[in-house]
Design a protein around this motif. Sequence first.
Motif, PDB file in Angstrom:
ATOM      1  N   LYS A  37       0.823  -1.209   0.000  1.00  0.00           N
ATOM      2  CA  LYS A  37       0.000   0.000   0.000  1.00  0.00           C
ATOM      3  C   LYS A  37       0.854   1.254   0.000  1.00  0.00           C
ATOM      4  CE  LYS A  37      -3.412  -2.409   2.743  1.00  0.00           C
ATOM      5  NZ  LYS A  37      -4.066  -2.542   4.035  1.00  0.00           N
ATOM      6  N   GLU A 117      -5.686   5.248   2.126  1.00  0.00           N
ATOM      7  CA  GLU A 117      -4.954   3.979   2.013  1.00  0.00           C
ATOM      8  C   GLU A 117      -5.169   3.470   0.593  1.00  0.00           C
ATOM      9  OE1 GLU A 117      -5.070   0.892   5.286  1.00  0.00           O
ATOM     10  OE2 GLU A 117      -6.274  -0.058   3.712  1.00  0.00           O
ATOM     11  N   SER A 119      -4.304   0.861  -2.454  1.00  0.00           N
ATOM     12  CA  SER A 119      -3.722  -0.459  -2.785  1.00  0.00           C
ATOM     13  C   SER A 119      -4.110  -0.850  -4.190  1.00  0.00           C
ATOM     14  CB  SER A 119      -4.193  -1.520  -1.799  1.00  0.00           C
ATOM     15  OG  SER A 119      -5.588  -1.610  -1.757  1.00  0.00           O
TER      16      SER A 119
END
Length: 119
Positions: A37, A117, A119
């Motif tokens: 991430k 976050e 990812s």
Amino acid sequence: MTAPNLKTPTSILGRTAAYSVTDTLAAALANSSGSGKVLKVDIIRAANVHATDDAVASVTFYRSSADTYLARDFAIPVNTTLVLSDKNEFIYLEEGDSIRAVADAASKVALTISYEEIS
């Protein structure tokens, strides 16, 4: 695992971290090694939560075993909140990076960190 390509992420999640700053430099927000991430830090706020005393704190960006000060030895008057970073000055935390903080006394300063976050 490597960090994602920011042009084609599979997930972007809004997050907020709260951290009570101690008198020892420590991670307030960390992106662990191998997370896969990237954390995009949008806002960092520091609040003096002590009832009667002013506070002094420092906040750093930590990478490769080295701290770079984002704000050093800044004073926070009683019942005051300072914005240290906002969406116009975001910071990317790659794997292994962190935001660290220290105050002149434990439990006088509270950090709130809003981040994405990815990812």
